[in-house]
Design a protein around this motif. Structure first.
Motif: not given
Length: 211
Positions: A9-26
């Protein structure tokens, strides 16, 4: 991959969440990463995080899908289908090498490989979002160039796979297994140029065929 796309589900903070997840996973890998870590890195509440992603696997697959799609779309947008094969292939080679040797490409490859036995959908997602898209787009160009008489390709899918393998010759294995922790731009250019030369020697309009 289709199932993951439906559940997101997309929303206002979707990209913010995705960027945080990207950093953590890497930084930590898939196994050690937690949803708490992602919420902190993304600067959102756990409730907000779970409103977008119900579990860690879904979040990871979306990170991989979005990044691979962005890479593929950026490369495709810069390719002029009217350009000659050598120009298009050299550009494609540089982008393939750049992606596979990037920190993101290497780390996601390792994560998917290590988790593929338990979570085969992760490996499938990486393959479908990255290599398959590149293969399909390159294959489409090979069909056009063959129709124009610039190439002689009778199996575009196989030819695209072969070109991708040529682009990974030497460099990728050494980086993936930490034999080399970095790579030289000159060496990457040498591999790209050689990949194009070998491909054209086999599939160029004037190439000699065995038999």
């Amino acid at each position: 991959m289709g199932e993951a796309s439906v559940l997101v589900r997309r929303g206002r903070k979707f990209d913010q969440v995705l960027e945080g997840a990207r950093k953590v996973f890497l930084d930590t890998g898939f196994e050690r990463a937690s949803m708490d870590d992602v919420a902190r890195a993304a600067r959102v509440s756990k409730a907000t995080l779970y409103s977008y992603f119900s579990d860690k696997r879904l979040l990871f697959t979306e990170v991989v899908r979005s990044e691979c799609a962005r890479q593929a779309e950026t490369a495709a947008a810069l390719v002029e289908v009217a350009d000659c094969p050598r120009k298009v292939l050299r550009f494609a080679a540089e982008k393939i090498i750049e992606f596979y040797l990037s920190d993101f490409g290497l780390r996601v490859y390792r994560i998917c490989l290590s988790e593929s036995a338990r979570f085969p959908e992760l490996g499938r997602l990486f393959y479908d979002s990255g290599p398959t898209q590149v293969r399909d787009r390159l294959g489409d160009y090979l069909v056009l160039a063959t129709a124009r008489g610039e190439l002689r390709v009778d199996d575009p899918g196989l030819a695209a796979d072969q070109f991708g393998a040529l682009c990974r010759a030497g460099l990728f294995a050494r980086r993936a297994f930490n034999v080399d922790r970095d790579y030289c731009r000159i060496e990457a250019d040498r591999v790209a140029a050689s990949a194009v030369d070998m491909f054209m020697a086999r599939y160029g309009a004037g190439a000699r065929r065995a038999g």
